[in-house]
Design an enzyme around this catalytic site. Structure first.
Site, short mmCIF file in Angstrom:
data_model
loop_
_atom_site.label_atom_id
_atom_site.label_comp_id
_atom_site.label_asym_id
_atom_site.label_seq_id
_atom_site.Cartn_x
_atom_site.Cartn_y
_atom_site.Cartn_z
CG PHE A 153 -1.87 1.19 1.20
CD1 PHE A 153 -3.12 1.08 0.61
CD2 PHE A 153 -1.50 2.41 1.76
CE1 PHE A 153 -3.99 2.17 0.56
CE2 PHE A 153 -2.36 3.51 1.71
CZ PHE A 153 -3.60 3.38 1.12
CG ASP A 197 5.66 3.81 1.48
OD1 ASP A 197 5.76 4.53 2.49
OD2 ASP A 197 4.61 3.74 0.80
CE LYS A 204 0.14 5.75 7.68
NZ LYS A 204 -1.19 6.21 7.34
C1 LIG Z 1 3.12 2.53 3.59
C2 LIG Z 1 2.19 3.66 3.29
N1 LIG Z 1 2.45 4.48 2.27
C3 LIG Z 1 1.66 5.52 1.96
C4 LIG Z 1 0.51 5.76 2.68
C5 LIG Z 1 -0.36 6.94 2.32
O1 LIG Z 1 -0.27 7.91 3.31
P1 LIG Z 1 -1.35 9.09 3.41
O2 LIG Z 1 -2.63 8.47 3.87
O3 LIG Z 1 -0.75 10.05 4.39
O4 LIG Z 1 -1.48 9.68 2.05
C6 LIG Z 1 0.18 4.92 3.75
C7 LIG Z 1 -1.07 5.15 4.50
O5 LIG Z 1 -1.55 4.31 5.21
C8 LIG Z 1 1.03 3.85 4.05
O6 LIG Z 1 0.76 3.01 5.06
#
Ligand SMILES: Cc1ncc(COP(=O)(O)O)c(C=O)c1O
Length: 387
Positions: A132, A217, A246
């Site tokens: 994700f 990520d 986050k």
């Molecule tokens: C690994 C990862 N990347 C990207 C995102 C996207 O982040 P945002 O919701 O701040 O756009 C998330 C959100 O849960 C995530 O867990």
């Protein structure tokens, strides 16, 4: 003033209408609704609240900054931005020293994709099944889940997905046409799957061999959550691109894409965000990182995570398929749907999250007190044991 959302369907787009607690106040891992009922937060808004609700040093920094300078674009020198960036890169391996600031995880990923494509002159992006990465169109193209992708197709061309933890599949998919291999060291939304030992090293070796960039990520795993400041430290594998968001600014919106001078030197074109690097987020980020380091929160995540995992490992195998995770990012895979369990926990005052249909995901604030964590685990044990 009462939140009208608690009494009737709120105007918020996408609101399901399911009545949820209407939260008005928080401290650490405790949240209170408007009737004064206390809840224990076992989800930290998907990992935003590593420092808990209203961390005092972040609140003070935001208050001070709001009175001094609320906004100013990246064209100007802003000391608080410089201080935050210096602190962030000071915590990273020396070659990860160029940072693009934005406002969310998906924007951090979006920037990583653009930087990789531009710097390599290639278009192909390899990501992992169950991964994700966000919901803007580029990040969504790297995201795996069909239900999230399909309504918005066609997505960005050039993205392929390989099974996570399969070195042969990764080696076959990453080739001389690949711009970026994008992986989460621990897949959070996809069900809490931890990279096998050797997997990230193989990813590093293959990307270096074919001239592709390696991106980690760490939007969810970053900033002490997994028992290290950054999850990749556990495996000693340094990426070319790192995405953070986050919890990076202790609850204030932020995104960061970190890369190397070598990658920056090859970047052509431009990328920008009006609010990226705004003084408020930078002040919050500087205070948050300083608090994490001062309190060595990764050690607390490791210790409490080991305790929680040990307890959860005794859950009845006829109801629980597997318990997995790192630090305080834990997944309990049930042999049934998780939604009813989440509702029962909420009734008892514990707010947890799913990761897919059958996984209970626990990622409480790292500052959660031991009594609250113990009480949460007891509630889970009782609810799962009850059958
Ligand atoms: C690994 C990862 N990347 C990207 C995102 C996207 O982040 P945002 O919701 O701040 O756009 C998330 C959100 O849960 C995530 O867990």
């Amino acid at each position: 003033m009462s939140d009208p959302g608690s009494a009737r369907r709120s105007p918020a787009f996408g609101d399901s209408g399911r009545p949820r607690p209407s939260i008005v106040k928080g401290e650490g891992a405790a949240l209170w609704d408007e009737t004064g009922r206390r809840y224990v937060d076992l989800g930290a808004t998907h990992g935003v609240g590593n420092l808990g609700a209203c961390p005092p040093e972040v609140v003070r920094a935001v208050q001070r900054q709001a009175e001094e300078l609320l906004y100013l674009g990246t064209g100007y020198g802003v000391p608080v931005r410089r201080a935050f960036l210096d602190r962030l890169v000071g915590l990273l391996p020396p070659n990860l020293n160029r940072v693009f600031l934005s406002n969310s995880g998906t924007e951090a990923v979006e920037a990583a994709i653009k930087i990789a494509r531009s710097a390599t002159g290639r278009t192909r992006v390899v990501a992992a099944m169950r991964g994700f990465h966000g919901r803007t169109l580029g990040a969504l193209s790297a995201t795996w889940r069909k239900e999230l992708r399909e309504p918005f197709e066609p997505l960005v061309p050039g993205f392929v997905h390989v099974p996570f933890n399969d070195v042969d599949a990764l080696t076959a998919a990453v080739d001389e046409s690949t711009a970026l291999l994008l992986l989460e060291p621990v897949q959070g939304e996809g069900g809490v799957h931890v990279a096998d030992d050797g997997y990230l090293a193989a990813a590093r070796a293959r990307t270096s061999e074919v001239g592709a960039l390696l991106g980690f990520d760490e939007v969810q795993t970053g900033i002490a959550r997994t028992g290290r400041l950054f999850a990749f430290e556990r495996w000693g594998v340094v990426p070319d691109l790192l995405t953070l968001a986050k919890s990076l600014a202790g609850g204030v919106p932020i995104g960061a894409t970190v890369t190397t001078e070598a990658v920056e030197a090859r970047f052509r074109g431009s990328h920008h965000s009006t609010f990226g690097g705004n003084p408020l987020a930078c002040a919050a980020g500087d205070a948050a990182l300083s608090a994490v380091v001062r309190d060595r929160l990764w050690e607390r995540a490791e210790r409490l995570g080991n305790y929680a995992r040990e307890r959860l490992s005794h859950l009845p195998p006829e109801r629980v398929r597997e318990v997995r995770g790192l630090g305080l990012l834990l997944g309990v895979e049930l042999r049934e749907r998780v939604a009813p369990l989440l509702e029962r926990l909420e009734e008892r005052g514990f707010l947890a999250l799913p990761a897919g249909a059958t996984v209970l995901r626990l990622l409480p604030p790292l500052v959660i007190n031991e009594n609250d964590l113990r009480a949460g685990l007891e509630a889970i044990e009782e609810e799962i044991g009850r059958g």
